[in-house]
Structures are given as structure tokens and as C-alpha cells.
Scaffold this motif. Sequence first.
Motif, PDB file in Angstrom:
ATOM      1  N   UNK A 364      40.170  49.293  36.269  1.00 55.30           N
ATOM      2  CA  UNK A 364      40.147  49.863  37.615  1.00 55.30           C
ATOM      3  C   UNK A 364      41.147  49.151  38.520  1.00 55.30           C
ATOM      4  N   UNK A 365      41.178  47.822  38.447  1.00 61.79           N
ATOM      5  CA  UNK A 365      42.110  47.067  39.275  1.00 61.79           C
ATOM      6  C   UNK A 365      43.552  47.476  38.963  1.00 61.79           C
ATOM      7  N   UNK A 366      43.846  47.652  37.679  1.00 59.03           N
ATOM      8  CA  UNK A 366      45.194  48.070  37.291  1.00 59.03           C
ATOM      9  C   UNK A 366      45.500  49.475  37.799  1.00 59.03           C
ATOM     10  N   UNK A 367      44.503  50.371  37.683  1.00 58.73           N
ATOM     11  CA  UNK A 367      44.697  51.745  38.146  1.00 58.73           C
ATOM     12  C   UNK A 367      44.939  51.782  39.650  1.00 58.73           C
ATOM     13  N   UNK A 368      44.212  50.951  40.384  1.00 55.03           N
ATOM     14  CA  UNK A 368      44.398  50.903  41.832  1.00 55.03           C
ATOM     15  C   UNK A 368      45.764  50.332  42.200  1.00 55.03           C
ATOM     16  N   UNK A 369      46.294  49.504  41.308  1.00 54.74           N
ATOM     17  CA  UNK A 369      47.621  48.941  41.540  1.00 54.74           C
ATOM     18  C   UNK A 369      48.727  49.914  41.122  1.00 54.74           C
TER      19      UNK A 369
END
Length: 464
Positions: A364-369
Motif C-alpha cells: 500500500x505504501x508503495x502504491x501510494x507513492x
Amino acid sequence: MTELSVEVVQTSSLGDRSYLAHDGQVAIAVDPQRDIDRMLALAGRLGVRITHVAETHLHNDYVSGGLALAKLTGAAYLVAADDEVRFDRRPVTDGDEITVSPRMRLRVVATPGHTFHHLSYVLDGDDGPAGVFTGGSLLFGTTGRTDLLGKQHAHTLAEHQHASVRRLADLLPDGAQVWPTHGFGSFCSATQSDAPESTIGRERSANPALRLESDDFVEQTLAGLDAYPAYYAHMGARNAAGAGLIDLTPVAVADPAQLARRIADGEWVVDLRSRKAYAHRHLTGTLSFGLDGPMSTWLGWMAPWGAPITLLGDSEQQVADAQRELARIGIDRPAAAAAGSPEQWAGGDDGALGHLITATFADLAAARAGTPPHGLPGADVLLDVRMGNEWRSGHVDGAVHIPLPDLPARLADVPAGTVWVHCGSGYRAAAATSLLQRAGREVVHIDDAYAEAAGAGLPIVGDN
């Protein structure tokens, strides 16, 4: 001299315990669940005869098996005299003493709080009090919640609860065992405790009701209360009427055509397999409520009361176990069932099969980035389906909050776009993603522990 023994019959899926107290010959069953075959089997293994069945209160979280057990065994059925019920019972009230055998006696103690007419039962042997069956009064490190009869009574019942717990502590020695019915994950408990056992002495040092003055206890208790399952609204009336013998015979088997019709009609067709098995492959339009978690609580809470429910399991035993779980909360007969695999349920139609995309909080953190890994879709919406108290204690910044039980009625409130869904551990998120997928949404199931969110670099905020 015969020592008294108390055996536990645990119903972990509902967070409850029932008890069988005996002296080697006769026994008392306390707060038995609907499926009384477990209690009868235990008595048979011990070679004891059940002569008394005792209810601490009219339960809100399950259908009692007390009346059926008493009828089947010929036992005296002890129920509070002040409770209005529609069956024959032995009415008991504060101060009553029941001689079960020359070596085993019960003392009835009024302990209002969880309900207005709640009773506790002190178990006396040759050496005095061995312990007390406290139902929803004194629990391990907490007390039973006080709002189940309506929010308008919660404050008054919390005051009663405080006084009742104090009374038990004054009546009993520190070494007396505490045997509660609720408190092991039950929504009947005000808070949760991991303790496997306790005594009056331990509770003196650990229980807020014995450490706080009344006003502080009431304030803390009421502040900690969150929503409770919708099916509770039906349990009290069912228990006041008295439930008959449970019917656990197999239900009708649904073939692929019937399953397709039920799904097309919008019925609740429930996949009981683990959420990982469901994510890998499932019959499109089914809902994930794995039997490896609190299936009956969440399904009973979310499905419209009285609506037909169809159970799908990987074995007939899994279906039978789920049927038993649901019968405990008054969903007596599923509409249909099928055992096997998604391929079998689809009748060879691969187009009727689907899967769930799964991810972690790191994903999720990567997707948000802007760099979603493994070909995952972007995270347009983050949906948190935990309960209110969980959300208020901290949540991922930017998340949308819809508690899981509210989701069926609030699907239209989920913003447009690809929805990533999380809960505390993954179980509730699987149910939520399956609901959203059935509604035609593109979803990602975050099958990860919420505790990992901060470590993944996701900002956590409070609800100010």
C-alpha cells in the motif's frame, strides 16, 4: 471427603464459557449453549448425572440450551424469578440456597448490571466456597457491558454493575475461583482480557470495578462501549420464550444451477474456507466468512435477519461445523449447502470463478507513492473496516472508515476507484472485499496485520 470439580465447555467462536460442576455423582450445568450434546457428552464421560441447570441471566449473545437440557435430563431449571419467561422453571432469587447433593450447594446472589435481574451462583463444598459463576457480572479483568438492554439503561446498569462486583468481592475469600460466562472475545464484555483463569484475590488488584470508585468506573465503562452484533436484538426474546432441541441434521444440497440462481438473486452464499483459499479461487458472487475466524458473529451481524443463507465448505464436516455455529445464535437452518471445490460449485464453468488481489501494508505504501509492486493496481481509496474504538485509537491518514457491519448498507458511500481494504488482521477485510467485489467494485484485500502499517511508512493519525 469429595472434592468438587468444575469443567469448562468453551465456545471460543462466541467468546463464551459454559460450566459443568460436579461431585463425582451429580452435576450442575451453568449457562449451557444451544448445542447441548457437548454438555451431555461431557457428563457421560465423567459418569455424572445433571440434576440442575442454572442460568445467570437471559443471554443476549446466544440462544440458550438450558431449557432443552433441563427437559431432556429432568433437571431443575434455575432462572431468576424476576425474569419474565414463557416456560416452567424453578424461580430463584437473592439469598436462595440450593442443595444439589450432600457435598455440593449453590447460593444465589443478585448481581444486576449486565441485565437488571442478573444472578451469580456461589458454589459451596465441604470446605466452604470454591468459587462463583458470575455470568456477565465479574469477568477476568473487566465486567459485562451494560448497554445491551438499551442505551437509556446503560448508566444505571453500570452503577449496579460496580455495586454487584463489590458485593461478590465482599462475600468471598481471595482464593475463590471466578467462573464467568462472557469475556473471552465476546461482545458482551466491556473490554477484553487474555487471562485463562482468575480468583477474587486477583480481581481485587486487576479489575476496574474493584479499583475505581463508582463514578470513575461508570465513566470508563460507558466510554469504552462500542457497537455490538445486530442479532443480539433477537436473542433475549428467544431465550425468554425458551428454545427447543436443536436440529443439526444436514440441510438440502445445492447443485451448481441452484447456487447460480441464489447468487443471481442476491442471496448470501457464504464461502467457509480460509480467506487465502477464497482469494486464490472462489465462486463469483460468494462472500468470504472463513470458519477459521468468528464466522457466526460477523455473518449473523451483517446478513439481514431471516434471510436465506447458503453455506459452501471444502468438506461436509466444515459445513456441519458452520451450521452448529449459526444455530447457537438462532440461525437454525441454512437454506442450502454444498461441499467440494469452487470448480465443482461452478459446474465446470470457468467464467463463474474469480479471485481476490491481495497485498500488504508495504505494498500500500508503495502504491501510494505511485509505484505499486507486482502489477498491483493503484490505491484510489483506502477503506478501514475496523470498529469505532479501533479507528479512534489510530488509523492510516487518508483512510475512509466504514465499520464492517455497516458496509452492506453503505456500499454506495465507498468513493469511486480501486478500493484497498484493511482491518486489524485480515479476516474482516476479506469479508468486506468480497462484498465490494460482489457489488462490482475493483478491490484489493490487504491481508496484513494493522500493526505493520506504521512500520511500512504509512502515517498514523488519531481521530481528533
